[in-house]
Design a protein around this motif. Structure first.
Motif, PDB file in Angstrom:
ATOM      1  N   LEU A  52       0.826  -1.209   0.000  1.00  0.00           N
ATOM      2  CA  LEU A  52       0.000   0.000   0.000  1.00  0.00           C
ATOM      3  C   LEU A  52       0.856   1.252   0.000  1.00  0.00           C
ATOM      4  O   LEU A  52       0.527   2.252  -0.632  1.00  0.00           O
ATOM      5  N   GLY A  53       1.968   1.199   0.725  1.00  0.00           N
ATOM      6  CA  GLY A  53       2.783   2.396   0.849  1.00  0.00           C
ATOM      7  C   GLY A  53       3.641   2.657  -0.360  1.00  0.00           C
ATOM      8  O   GLY A  53       3.813   3.803  -0.765  1.00  0.00           O
ATOM      9  N   ARG A  54       4.179   1.617  -0.964  1.00  0.00           N
ATOM     10  CA  ARG A  54       5.257   1.821  -1.915  1.00  0.00           C
ATOM     11  C   ARG A  54       4.915   1.616  -3.371  1.00  0.00           C
ATOM     12  O   ARG A  54       5.720   1.929  -4.239  1.00  0.00           O
ATOM     13  N   LYS A  55       3.748   1.049  -3.667  1.00  0.00           N
ATOM     14  CA  LYS A  55       3.512   0.696  -5.050  1.00  0.00           C
ATOM     15  C   LYS A  55       2.384   1.500  -5.680  1.00  0.00           C
ATOM     16  O   LYS A  55       1.482   1.970  -5.006  1.00  0.00           O
ATOM     17  N   GLY A  56       2.447   1.635  -6.980  1.00  0.00           N
ATOM     18  CA  GLY A  56       1.397   2.303  -7.739  1.00  0.00           C
ATOM     19  C   GLY A  56       0.266   1.335  -8.027  1.00  0.00           C
ATOM     20  O   GLY A  56       0.303   0.161  -7.652  1.00  0.00           O
ATOM     21  N   ALA A  57      -0.758   1.838  -8.710  1.00  0.00           N
ATOM     22  CA  ALA A  57      -1.979   1.066  -8.905  1.00  0.00           C
ATOM     23  C   ALA A  57      -1.720  -0.248  -9.647  1.00  0.00           C
ATOM     24  O   ALA A  57      -2.102  -1.319  -9.186  1.00  0.00           O
ATOM     25  N   GLY A  58      -1.065  -0.161 -10.801  1.00  0.00           N
ATOM     26  CA  GLY A  58      -0.826  -1.356 -11.602  1.00  0.00           C
ATOM     27  C   GLY A  58      -0.016  -2.389 -10.841  1.00  0.00           C
ATOM     28  O   GLY A  58      -0.308  -3.589 -10.878  1.00  0.00           O
ATOM     29  N   GLU A  59       0.990  -1.928 -10.123  1.00  0.00           N
ATOM     30  CA  GLU A  59       1.850  -2.836  -9.362  1.00  0.00           C
ATOM     31  C   GLU A  59       1.061  -3.527  -8.252  1.00  0.00           C
ATOM     32  O   GLU A  59       1.263  -4.708  -7.972  1.00  0.00           O
TER      33      GLU A  59
END
Lengths: 224, 224
Positions: free
Chosen positions: B143-150
DNA sequence: CGCTCGATTGAGCCGCGTCAAAGTGCGTGG
DNA sequence: CCACGCACTTTGACGCGGCTCAATCGAGCG
């Protein structure tokens, strides 16, 4: 009221935090005290989990790295907090001293032995674990659902509850640490602080020293 | 290969998931099976924690609400998964059946009794707890480190590992559930799926049916 | 005094949330 | 069997919040 992080060497005035780790009302295991310097690694991800730790003075961060190489701080541990509890054989995260820190360490073999004889001790471990689970769930919720200002407000409020009953906080950690904990950038954290100062919710005599001026305003901000 | 969620009533063909909850190699507690309808609440936040649960068929979500009223899904539980483990007296979150689900329930008094006599059982509970803690930490990191697609890619990969060794996934949950789990909106989740289909990483014969066409592409996406 | 590290402030851009409108599948009832 | 309605999904347009890049500022320390 300042400086719960320094004063290495002397064991004289430490009213609240002893070297022992309590495992229920009837049992407390005596630990060995150790000193760690600024940014020193206490244990690393993948290492054998040989000890259970407790912060005596200073502050400790537990960290992990995401696949893109960015650092994520999972939790801050303040004096009195237990950390490094992992039922498995290896540590799944790293721990570092933030400033100068004194840490009390108890061998896991002792912990295991205690848990094997004493049911209450096993239960105490379970409770310790659950506290961490709850905190982590809460944190995931903050990361997922809140904006920058709200995250910082929530962070300050929780810290204020933990560190003192007064409204003054000495931040043991840098803006970079806060940013990596809240999954923001240093710049955004900094802007949030200044904004809260502008709104008269806090005062910032220095960058590490926060005075909570209007707790309600912070709580309002957090809820946003 | 479809439909691990239906077939209520019959107890005939259920090869992998029994009604018992295992607490270590030598001990398994028999539970009572219960059926829950679509969106039915299994237990609610604040209620007494009377049982430990295990998914027999179907899927279960555990949820909590943030201060602004938005729903956050903390975890999905698939057949075989244990949930509802809370050392405290009260549940700190709610659990709901996603579709039709069968759940096996074991009284907490039995669990506690087992943990009191059998050290291995207590250890098994601790391990169960740690597994959840690890998953929650991992999720906080996502939740903290990734973008939507990831996030969506990571979600699909983890689900694929859990549900089957093949590359076909029947999603038990709606886009809204996925969105509330990944802290995104339905629209963003949907766009991520279509994008992955465009990139030939997956195929979407229907909105609930995903075929992983290029696992490496997904893993690449996840790492981004 | 000047170096260095951390913090602050500003300008610009991009991703995701929001609002809105079709499109799709499924069950229900005529 | 078809028509309708409803819930879910998809797609598009647009605005805003937070990230990036970059410059300045301030404090501690040699």
């Amino acid at each position: 009221m300042r400086d719960f992080a320094v004063e290495a060497g002397g064991g004289a005035l430490r009213p609240t935090v002893s070297d022992a780790i309590s495992l229920g009302p009837g049992l407390a295991l005596q630990g060995t005290r150790m000193h760690f310097g600024r940014n020193a690694e206490i244990f690393g991800e993948g290492e054998q989990a040989e000890y259970l730790y407790r912060v005596v003075s200073g502050a400790v961060r537990t960290i992990r790295f995401s696949s893109d190489g960015r650092r994520q701080i999972l939790a801050f541990h303040l004096p009195g907090d237990v950390f490094g509890l992992e039922p498995g054989a290896k540590h799944t995260l790293s721990a570092e001293a933030i400033g100068e820190a004194e840490v009390s360490m108890v061998r896991r073999s002792l912990i295991d032995a205690a848990a094997n004889e004493d049911v209450a001790a096993a239960r105490a471990l379970l409770t310790l674990m659950q506290r961490e689970l709850l905190a982590t769930q809460e944190h995931a919720l903050v990361l997922g659902r809140k904006g920058a200002g709200e995250r910082v407000a929530a962070f300050l409020l929780k810290l204020a509850d933990r560190v003192t009953s007064s409204c003054e906080i000495d931040l043991p950690m840098s803006r970079a640490d806060i940013a990596d904990y809240l999954a923001l950038t240093i710049e955004t954290v900094s802007r949030a602080f200044t904004q809260m100062e502008r709104d008269k919710a806090i005062a910032l005599p220095s960058s590490r020293h926060v005075i909570v001026r209007d707790r309600c305003a912070l709580e309002l901000l957090e809820a946003a």
